[in-house]
Write an enzyme that holds these catalytic residues in place. Sequence first.
Site, short mmCIF file in Angstrom:
data_model
loop_
_atom_site.label_atom_id
_atom_site.label_comp_id
_atom_site.label_asym_id
_atom_site.label_seq_id
_atom_site.Cartn_x
_atom_site.Cartn_y
_atom_site.Cartn_z
N SER A 137 -62.03 -52.23 24.65
CA SER A 137 -62.90 -53.11 25.44
C SER A 137 -64.23 -53.21 24.73
O SER A 137 -64.63 -52.29 23.99
CB SER A 137 -63.11 -52.54 26.85
OG SER A 137 -64.15 -53.22 27.52
N TYR A 150 -65.56 -45.23 32.00
CA TYR A 150 -64.73 -46.28 31.39
C TYR A 150 -65.16 -46.52 29.95
O TYR A 150 -64.32 -46.60 29.04
CB TYR A 150 -64.85 -47.57 32.20
CG TYR A 150 -64.03 -48.70 31.64
CD1 TYR A 150 -62.64 -48.66 31.67
CD2 TYR A 150 -64.65 -49.82 31.07
CE1 TYR A 150 -61.88 -49.70 31.14
CE2 TYR A 150 -63.90 -50.86 30.54
CZ TYR A 150 -62.52 -50.80 30.59
OH TYR A 150 -61.77 -51.83 30.06
#
Length: 278
Positions: A137, A150
Amino acid sequence: MDNKKVWFITGASKGFGLSLVKQLLDAGQLVAATSRNQQELTDAVGSTSTNFLPLQVDLISEASVSLALQHTYETFGKIDVVINNAGYGIGGAIEELTDAETRTAFDVNVFATLNVIRFVMPYLRKQRSGHIINIASIAGIVGGTGWAVYAAAKHAVIGLSQVLAMDVKALGIKVTIVAPGAFRTSFLTAGSLTMTSNRIEDYADVRESHCKYSKMDGQQAGDPEKAATSIINVVYEENPPLYLLLGGDAYNRALTKLDGLYKEIHEWEDITCATDFD
């Protein structure tokens, strides 16, 4: 896509994974795909083609991953491309998230990827070919307020992929890290995102960040079908990139981070280099 390949894709019942599976099957490719629920995967893909092998896999279990890869190899005779797509988001300040929540996030986002790599490598080494694509990501390059765990998990995926690429290059195996920005998938919905229930009042900036992202759901600029096409096309490049950023937002965030990092490293050059022996 005249060259038929065998693709092994995790987390394939929704999002990028589902888009990838459908496009590949439409192109006549051979696809093994995993999900925690095989029936859900089969229903989502909507295909009974002999080119499609749906697999119910617990990616945290070494035995389950090993069996899935063995089944794929026995069914199709080889494994050409591995796409580690399974993962989920987790929001909260570090002290708001429990140890169990944090470890589970790393299990799914990092250790599942490691399990697949560990057990597919014997097949790829024997072939002296293959392409491993790890979906990270942009958060792994530029983290956002309220998403520390995350960001840390996706940063770990990026770090392990960088070295993996060096380790397997001489074996004829390629590695690509995909770092998407915001795409119009189900990522911001309850099934793909866990939010802290232990909210601490002092973290006003964290709450503001979470509110901003929740309002973004369904309005993201990124088209998941175009993303899937880009990922597939990279496999057919003679010299595929190690880093593949997807989305204009990812591109801009990465460049801003690089500019800031360059500036800060040079600003503190004297102190940095003063620590060497004379």
